[in-house]
Motif scaffolding. Structure first.
Motif, PDB file in Angstrom:
ATOM      1  N   GLN A  39       0.835  -1.212   0.000  1.00 29.75           N
ATOM      2  CA  GLN A  39       0.000   0.000   0.000  1.00 29.75           C
ATOM      3  C   GLN A  39       0.867   1.258   0.000  1.00 29.75           C
ATOM      4  O   GLN A  39       0.593   2.212  -0.733  1.00 29.75           O
ATOM      5  CB  GLN A  39      -0.940   0.011   1.193  1.00 29.75           C
ATOM      6  N   HIS A  40       1.917   1.266   0.802  1.00 29.46           N
ATOM      7  CA  HIS A  40       2.821   2.422   0.835  1.00 29.46           C
ATOM      8  C   HIS A  40       3.568   2.566  -0.494  1.00 29.46           C
ATOM      9  O   HIS A  40       3.779   3.682  -0.964  1.00 29.46           O
ATOM     10  CB  HIS A  40       3.794   2.308   2.011  1.00 29.46           C
ATOM     11  N   ALA A  41       3.957   1.454  -1.086  1.00 27.85           N
ATOM     12  CA  ALA A  41       4.638   1.503  -2.384  1.00 27.85           C
ATOM     13  C   ALA A  41       3.702   2.068  -3.456  1.00 27.85           C
ATOM     14  O   ALA A  41       4.137   2.856  -4.308  1.00 27.85           O
ATOM     15  CB  ALA A  41       5.139   0.115  -2.776  1.00 27.85           C
ATOM     16  N   ALA A  42       2.429   1.708  -3.405  1.00 26.35           N
ATOM     17  CA  ALA A  42       1.464   2.225  -4.369  1.00 26.35           C
ATOM     18  C   ALA A  42       1.313   3.739  -4.232  1.00 26.35           C
ATOM     19  O   ALA A  42       1.229   4.455  -5.242  1.00 26.35           O
ATOM     20  CB  ALA A  42       0.113   1.539  -4.185  1.00 26.35           C
ATOM     21  N   VAL A  43       1.297   4.234  -3.009  1.00 24.53           N
ATOM     22  CA  VAL A  43       1.216   5.684  -2.776  1.00 24.53           C
ATOM     23  C   VAL A  43       2.433   6.369  -3.399  1.00 24.53           C
ATOM     24  O   VAL A  43       2.309   7.398  -4.067  1.00 24.53           O
ATOM     25  CB  VAL A  43       1.103   5.999  -1.269  1.00 24.53           C
ATOM     26  N   LEU A  44       3.610   5.788  -3.188  1.00 19.60           N
ATOM     27  CA  LEU A  44       4.827   6.377  -3.754  1.00 19.60           C
ATOM     28  C   LEU A  44       4.799   6.345  -5.276  1.00 19.60           C
ATOM     29  O   LEU A  44       5.181   7.323  -5.931  1.00 19.60           O
ATOM     30  CB  LEU A  44       6.066   5.656  -3.225  1.00 19.60           C
ATOM     31  N   ARG A  45       4.369   5.230  -5.849  1.00 18.27           N
ATOM     32  CA  ARG A  45       4.288   5.136  -7.316  1.00 18.27           C
ATOM     33  C   ARG A  45       3.381   6.220  -7.890  1.00 18.27           C
ATOM     34  O   ARG A  45       3.639   6.730  -8.971  1.00 18.27           O
ATOM     35  CB  ARG A  45       3.754   3.766  -7.732  1.00 18.27           C
ATOM     36  N   ALA A  47       2.747   9.137  -6.420  1.00 14.28           N
ATOM     37  CA  ALA A  47       3.151  10.482  -6.002  1.00 14.28           C
ATOM     38  C   ALA A  47       4.403  10.991  -6.704  1.00 14.28           C
ATOM     39  O   ALA A  47       4.534  12.204  -6.905  1.00 14.28           O
ATOM     40  CB  ALA A  47       3.374  10.510  -4.492  1.00 14.28           C
ATOM     41  N   ILE A  48       5.331  10.104  -7.039  1.00 16.50           N
ATOM     42  CA  ILE A  48       6.611  10.549  -7.602  1.00 16.50           C
ATOM     43  C   ILE A  48       7.012   9.673  -8.783  1.00 16.50           C
ATOM     44  O   ILE A  48       6.602   8.518  -8.868  1.00 16.50           O
ATOM     45  CB  ILE A  48       7.749  10.515  -6.541  1.00 16.50           C
ATOM     46  N   PRO A  49       7.833  10.233  -9.685  1.00 16.83           N
ATOM     47  CA  PRO A  49       8.403   9.378 -10.732  1.00 16.83           C
ATOM     48  C   PRO A  49       9.379   8.389 -10.079  1.00 16.83           C
ATOM     49  O   PRO A  49      10.126   8.755  -9.174  1.00 16.83           O
ATOM     50  CB  PRO A  49       9.169  10.342 -11.637  1.00 16.83           C
ATOM     51  N   LEU A  50       9.335   7.151 -10.514  1.00 10.68           N
ATOM     52  CA  LEU A  50      10.217   6.149  -9.918  1.00 10.68           C
ATOM     53  C   LEU A  50      11.528   6.057 -10.668  1.00 10.68           C
ATOM     54  O   LEU A  50      11.706   5.236 -11.557  1.00 10.68           O
ATOM     55  CB  LEU A  50       9.542   4.787  -9.876  1.00 10.68           C
ATOM     56  N   ASP A  51      12.423   6.943 -10.303  1.00 11.88           N
ATOM     57  CA  ASP A  51      13.801   6.852 -10.763  1.00 11.88           C
ATOM     58  C   ASP A  51      14.684   7.014  -9.538  1.00 11.88           C
ATOM     59  O   ASP A  51      14.241   7.440  -8.479  1.00 11.88           O
ATOM     60  CB  ASP A  51      14.123   7.891 -11.847  1.00 11.88           C
ATOM     61  N   GLU A  53      17.117   9.017  -8.643  1.00 11.26           N
ATOM     62  CA  GLU A  53      17.314  10.345  -8.065  1.00 11.26           C
ATOM     63  C   GLU A  53      16.076  10.839  -7.326  1.00 11.26           C
ATOM     64  O   GLU A  53      16.171  11.341  -6.203  1.00 11.26           O
ATOM     65  CB  GLU A  53      17.704  11.346  -9.151  1.00 11.26           C
ATOM     66  N   THR A  54      14.912  10.676  -7.930  1.00  9.86           N
ATOM     67  CA  THR A  54      13.687  11.162  -7.307  1.00  9.86           C
ATOM     68  C   THR A  54      13.366  10.381  -6.039  1.00  9.86           C
ATOM     69  O   THR A  54      12.984  10.966  -5.020  1.00  9.86           O
ATOM     70  CB  THR A  54      12.508  11.099  -8.293  1.00  9.86           C
ATOM     71  N   LEU A  55      13.538   9.056  -6.074  1.00 12.84           N
ATOM     72  CA  LEU A  55      13.277   8.258  -4.879  1.00 12.84           C
ATOM     73  C   LEU A  55      14.271   8.617  -3.775  1.00 12.84           C
ATOM     74  O   LEU A  55      13.891   8.740  -2.607  1.00 12.84           O
ATOM     75  CB  LEU A  55      13.344   6.763  -5.204  1.00 12.84           C
ATOM     76  N   GLY A  56      15.520   8.833  -4.137  1.00 20.88           N
ATOM     77  CA  GLY A  56      16.518   9.258  -3.152  1.00 20.88           C
ATOM     78  C   GLY A  56      16.190  10.616  -2.556  1.00 20.88           C
ATOM     79  O   GLY A  56      16.316  10.825  -1.343  1.00 20.88           O
ATOM     80  N   ASP A  57      15.761  11.558  -3.404  1.00 20.70           N
ATOM     81  CA  ASP A  57      15.374  12.886  -2.908  1.00 20.70           C
ATOM     82  C   ASP A  57      14.150  12.799  -1.991  1.00 20.70           C
ATOM     83  O   ASP A  57      14.083  13.476  -0.967  1.00 20.70           O
ATOM     84  CB  ASP A  57      15.084  13.834  -4.071  1.00 20.70           C
ATOM     85  N   TYR A  58      13.175  11.973  -2.386  1.00 18.44           N
ATOM     86  CA  TYR A  58      12.007  11.776  -1.532  1.00 18.44           C
ATOM     87  C   TYR A  58      12.458  11.251  -0.165  1.00 18.44           C
ATOM     88  O   TYR A  58      12.022  11.740   0.882  1.00 18.44           O
ATOM     89  CB  TYR A  58      11.018  10.790  -2.169  1.00 18.44           C
ATOM     90  N   LEU A  59      13.334  10.256  -0.183  1.00 19.72           N
ATOM     91  CA  LEU A  59      13.816   9.666   1.060  1.00 19.72           C
ATOM     92  C   LEU A  59      14.509  10.702   1.933  1.00 19.72           C
ATOM     93  O   LEU A  59      14.272  10.753   3.145  1.00 19.72           O
ATOM     94  CB  LEU A  59      14.759   8.495   0.765  1.00 19.72           C
TER      95      LEU A  59
END
Length: 103
Positions: A39-45, A47-51, A53-59
């Motif tokens: 469920q959390h992964a779906a929210v991230l998918r 909300a943000i582009p999955l690359d 850099e973007t996932l790292g910036d989100y983190l």
């Protein structure tokens, strides 16, 4: 969570080493944990582009917020731990940690 020197250079790798490996291993025997992380992964998918850099910036932003709140990982799957586990799961599934580059 202990933020060692240099953690922000490779936040996805740092998170995987700090929390992700153990949490992802726990998922194998816990269908409820799998569902919650999914469920959390779906929210991230959504909300943000999955690359990488973007996932790292989100983190980085998410970790800053957790640090401001003085959040501590207790080993229990609270909302923050589930979100962090979802970040690890996505990083692994997308192959962001396989090439040895900072992630």
């Amino acid at each position: 969570m202990v933020f060692e020197e240099g953690w922000a250079v490779s936040p996805l790798r740092w998170l995987m080493n700090t929390l992700g490996d153990a949490q992802l291993a726990r998922m194998h025997g816990d269908p409820g944990l799998v569902a919650a992380v999914d469920q959390h992964a779906a929210v991230l998918r959504d909300a943000i582009p999955l690359d990488r850099e973007t996932l790292g910036d989100y983190l980085l932003g998410f970790l800053d917020e957790l640090r401001e709140r003085a959040w501590v990982f207790t080993g229990e799957p609270d909302a923050a731990a589930l979100r962090l586990t979802a970040v690890c799961w996505l990083a692994r599934e997308e192959g962001f940690l396989e090439d040895g580059l900072p992630a």
